[in-house]
Write a protein that holds these residues in place. Structure first.
Motif, short mmCIF file in Angstrom:
data_model
loop_
_atom_site.label_atom_id
_atom_site.label_comp_id
_atom_site.label_asym_id
_atom_site.label_seq_id
_atom_site.Cartn_x
_atom_site.Cartn_y
_atom_site.Cartn_z
N GLN A 5 40.27 86.48 9.46
CA GLN A 5 39.20 86.92 10.36
C GLN A 5 38.24 85.79 10.68
N ARG A 6 37.86 85.01 9.68
CA ARG A 6 36.94 83.90 9.91
C ARG A 6 37.55 82.85 10.82
N LYS A 7 38.82 82.53 10.60
CA LYS A 7 39.46 81.53 11.45
C LYS A 7 39.60 82.04 12.88
N ALA A 8 39.88 83.31 13.05
CA ALA A 8 39.98 83.86 14.41
C ALA A 8 38.62 83.88 15.09
N SER A 9 37.57 84.15 14.34
CA SER A 9 36.24 84.18 14.95
C SER A 9 35.74 82.78 15.29
N GLU A 10 36.27 81.75 14.64
CA GLU A 10 35.89 80.37 14.93
C GLU A 10 36.65 79.79 16.12
N GLU A 33 36.28 80.76 22.64
CA GLU A 33 36.25 82.06 23.32
C GLU A 33 37.30 82.18 24.41
N ALA A 44 40.49 84.07 23.47
CA ALA A 44 40.45 85.48 23.09
C ALA A 44 41.42 86.31 23.93
#
Length: 83
Positions: free
Chosen positions: A31-36, A39, A42
């Protein structure tokens, strides 16, 4: 006999907890890597390509597989109630 059975139950619980920790850790890292990720990646396959270039994301994927293996071991050792 009773001591041996108690030791077996403890082993099943320890393996089950290790499984849960591996799954939880992998989910947090993923989750952290995807949020970093940028944009513009996405909701597209570019996000996957971006994540695949990150070695820490791969660590999380291997943790998923490790947790799956530990889950198999735990289910082989004990009842599903403990796992």
């Amino acid at each position: 006999m009773l001591v041996d059975m108690a030791g077996h139950v403890v082993l099943v619980v320890v393996v089950s907890l290790a499984t849960a920790l591996c799954y939880a850790g992998s989910y947090v890292i993923e989750q952290r890597k995807a949020s970093e990720a940028p944009e513009e990646t996405a909701m597209s396959l570019r996000l996957l390509w971006h994540l695949m270039a990150d070695p820490v994301w791969w660590l999380a994927i291997f943790m998923d597989f490790g947790a799956f293996g530990l889950e198999i071991v735990a289910l082989g050792l004990g009842a599903i109630v403990f796992v």
